[in-house]
Design an enzyme around this catalytic site. Sequence first.
Site, mmCIF file in Angstrom:
data_model
loop_
_atom_site.group_PDB
_atom_site.id
_atom_site.type_symbol
_atom_site.label_atom_id
_atom_site.label_comp_id
_atom_site.label_asym_id
_atom_site.label_seq_id
_atom_site.Cartn_x
_atom_site.Cartn_y
_atom_site.Cartn_z
ATOM 1 N N HIS A 80 27.020 -9.636 6.741
ATOM 2 C CA HIS A 80 25.580 -9.882 6.713
ATOM 3 C C HIS A 80 25.177 -10.980 7.678
ATOM 4 C CE1 HIS A 80 23.943 -7.444 3.271
ATOM 5 N NE2 HIS A 80 25.239 -7.188 3.202
ATOM 6 N N ASP A 81 26.031 -11.971 7.853
ATOM 7 C CA ASP A 81 25.710 -13.021 8.821
ATOM 8 C C ASP A 81 25.763 -12.485 10.248
ATOM 9 O OD1 ASP A 81 25.116 -15.724 9.654
ATOM 10 O OD2 ASP A 81 27.194 -15.847 10.324
ATOM 11 N N GLY A 86 23.510 -12.241 14.807
ATOM 12 C CA GLY A 86 24.792 -12.711 15.312
ATOM 13 C C GLY A 86 25.493 -13.662 14.366
ATOM 14 N N ASP A 88 26.188 -16.739 13.457
ATOM 15 C CA ASP A 88 25.717 -18.103 13.714
ATOM 16 C C ASP A 88 25.347 -18.855 12.448
ATOM 17 O OD1 ASP A 88 23.438 -16.757 12.968
ATOM 18 O OD2 ASP A 88 22.196 -17.476 14.626
ATOM 19 N N GLU A 101 16.603 -14.942 6.302
ATOM 20 C CA GLU A 101 17.515 -13.826 6.051
ATOM 21 C C GLU A 101 17.860 -13.703 4.576
ATOM 22 O OE1 GLU A 101 20.992 -13.855 8.608
ATOM 23 O OE2 GLU A 101 19.779 -14.568 10.287
#
Length: 342
Positions: A80-81, A86, A88, A101
């Site tokens: 998910h990250d 990207g 980060d 997010e």
Amino acid sequence: MALMRLLVVVAVAAAVAASCRPALADPAVSALPGLPVAGLAVGFYNESCPQVEDLVLAEMRAFVEKDRTLGPAMLRFMFHDCLARGCDASLMLKSRSHKGEQDAASSYGLRGYDEIEQIKAKVEAACPLTVSCADIIALAARDAVYLSNGPRYAVETGRRDGKVSAKFDAENDLPPPSSNIVDLKTYFSVKGLGWKDLVVLSGSHTIGSAQCSTFASDRLYNFSGKGVQDQSLDKAYAASLREACEPGLDNDTTSLPMDPTSPYDFDLSYYRHVRGNTGLLLSDQALMDDRWTREYVERMAAAASPDEFFADFAVAMTNMGRLEVLTGGSGEIRETCAAYVD
């Protein structure tokens, strides 16, 4: 920005749809090692924080020994990250206006925020303002696999943390569990990942679970909006799922293993379930609808050893771990991961 992203997805969808026709199937494989990214390297912290990987593994081992469901959760966290904006650590950022997010529907049920923060605190105590949250997420995901009897592959580090977290990135960039094969290949193509990355990374569903709300409607009760069961789903398996998942309950939080044979072992059982029409998610079973992904599923399902899958998984995770990274003077190294963006 959102409109431009939508136009890109539509354009790629057309190309992917063409490639999924049997006569025109594209044999290209992008789960070969991609081009190196400047600033990323295995052993990036060898001089500045040589103990970081041992620290992360020790914390992960303690988490998993206490609650083995945290292994799959931490692996999912990296997906998910990385797929939204990207790799980060933007997923760790909080938004007071609920526009980050974490606030996206795709982030519902995610676990790992507190664990990443705990690991970060241990690392900060040893190496202040040295190791990024983004790298900790990547190392924790690797160790989640290893502690589930999977491979302990080399992880490139050197990422820096982003300062922006946007809800629309997660909503636009993460394929929903109801995705068909064209959708899946489209989402991955937009990120520069190919069919082999897709089918190999889908193998991470060999550990973990999914809530009924993520699959029951599509698979059991309202396939394609027709009020029927997905006919591709094994009937005996469907009957067992119906016993667990209540019809018409959109927020059913009942969790079922994605690989009921060995839900905490990183092995080949997932591919055997997909081959046998007992993939839990629509996106799992969709892997049988493309020549190239189907051939990989069938080969892994019949394999006597997981060695090929393990090697492919290491490459695919490296490819995903290079997505839109910040290195060098970009981004920042935060003392805590869960900062506010507004």
